[in-house]
Design an enzyme around this catalytic site. Sequence first.
Site, mmCIF file in Angstrom:
data_model
loop_
_atom_site.group_PDB
_atom_site.id
_atom_site.type_symbol
_atom_site.label_atom_id
_atom_site.label_comp_id
_atom_site.label_asym_id
_atom_site.label_seq_id
_atom_site.Cartn_x
_atom_site.Cartn_y
_atom_site.Cartn_z
ATOM 1 N N CYS A 1 -14.491 -58.015 -1.278
ATOM 2 C CA CYS A 1 -13.342 -57.260 -1.799
ATOM 3 C C CYS A 1 -12.191 -57.059 -0.810
ATOM 4 C CB CYS A 1 -13.809 -55.893 -2.308
ATOM 5 S SG CYS A 1 -14.814 -55.987 -3.804
ATOM 6 N N HIS B 1 -8.980 -52.436 -1.461
ATOM 7 C CA HIS B 1 -10.355 -51.925 -1.441
ATOM 8 C C HIS B 1 -10.360 -50.451 -1.048
ATOM 9 C CE1 HIS B 1 -14.720 -51.978 -0.994
ATOM 10 N NE2 HIS B 1 -14.566 -51.396 0.185
#
Length: 476
Positions: A71, A125
Amino acid sequence: MRSITILLLLVLTFLSSQAQTNQPNILVFYIDDLRAELGCYGSETAITPNIDKLASEGVMFNKAYTQQAICAPSRMSTLTGLRPETLGIYSIFTPLRKIHKEVVTLPQLFKQNGYKTISTGKVYHHFVDDKDSWTELVKRPSNIYLKPESLAVLSNKGAKGPAYEDADVADDGYKDGIVANDAIRMLHQYKDDKFLMFVGFMKPHLPFNAPKTYWDMHDKSKFEIPSKKKPKDMYNLALSKWGELKGYHGIPDEDPLNNELTRTLIHGYHACVSYMDAQVGKVMQTLEELDLRKNTMIVFMSDHGYKIGEYGAWCKHSNVEIDVRVPLIISRETNDKNRVSGEVSNALVENVDIFSTLTEICGLESPKSDGKSLVPVLHNPDIKWDEVATSVYARGKNIMGCTATDGNWRYTEWRDSNTHEILGTELYEHKNSLLSFENLSGKEGYKDVEERMKTVLESQFPRDAKPFPQNDMPRN
């Protein structure tokens, strides 16, 4: 002479004003853990009518790749136009702005040029990363569990919830329904402004929590169990231990998982994809109702791919094809005379290209980027394009996996992160499948292919290069 100079200044001012007036809005659907498991990509099990409709209105990229299958680094790469090996961040632990104070990000650039910039759901993220670049940073919902048995698990201090849930609730009972409502509210709030809006839907990321309606769309018995066989002669560190899934309650340590649990999790993944698709539909409907679609460019993309039992493995965290290939759909605003609709492009493109693409379309002066504008491909989806797409994945501080695809073959070198000494190599054929079950590196009959792919990869990752920047490496 003076009158000519004044006239030229007036013309330039007019042209600049016209360019500003013609700048489209940008709406990016940024999806978490979504592989190309969609109806428009040929899936026989996905139910995704809204995304399929969006694909029919734009260009669907059949060979799009992320720069790292995890991510934080992948999202930083998209939002800066810089690869992980440029930023030196390869783990989920370090926010962009902790290391890079001066890098100009996509929302920062658009905000500096008069756009309202809005973040809803999961975009970076880390939620507050780059917070000053957003006009509006909408609070991100946390994981939601609703069923009594799930809440009983969570009542134990430090316990993580189950890997899936199917409460009989409305869409906004779970996270993505809340994000869709926030996005709709933001569209109403900023409908009279130029905007860059990222809508970060969090499904199908674990836990596979979605309203029962979306589970009921799918017949669990119809899901086939993928082969759990790992590729022959695969590099020993090529696949992760998929601890992300094992951290959830009810997931045993066994490897691979049994067929019943595998099928349930595949069911949950598909339910979450259908749930997310419905939220995309709601946001798109609002665009139409507000008469914004005509001047709004849509990007639908994922941060990376995902495994749902293939190779007996789960999640992402690798360089294999199914983890680095992503869905990507770009649909120009409907009043654009150059708009191309319902086309599929096999051009090799990368998520890092999105930065340059959006800045060119909006006429903004872009900082130096590792990507390349896709505007020519949007005009002509069959155009001859890049020879290679590359990704990386680090295994701790000392080993870096560098991988390249030409669209048919994937070649990977596992290197010492400091010296670039080659520790292992992999060559897989993907002409007809996302999966490949034999490492062909060093095999008779494939030497020419491997030599060509090695040359291509090493043109992007020179063996005599400096050590890979290490601003943040994985902890294991």
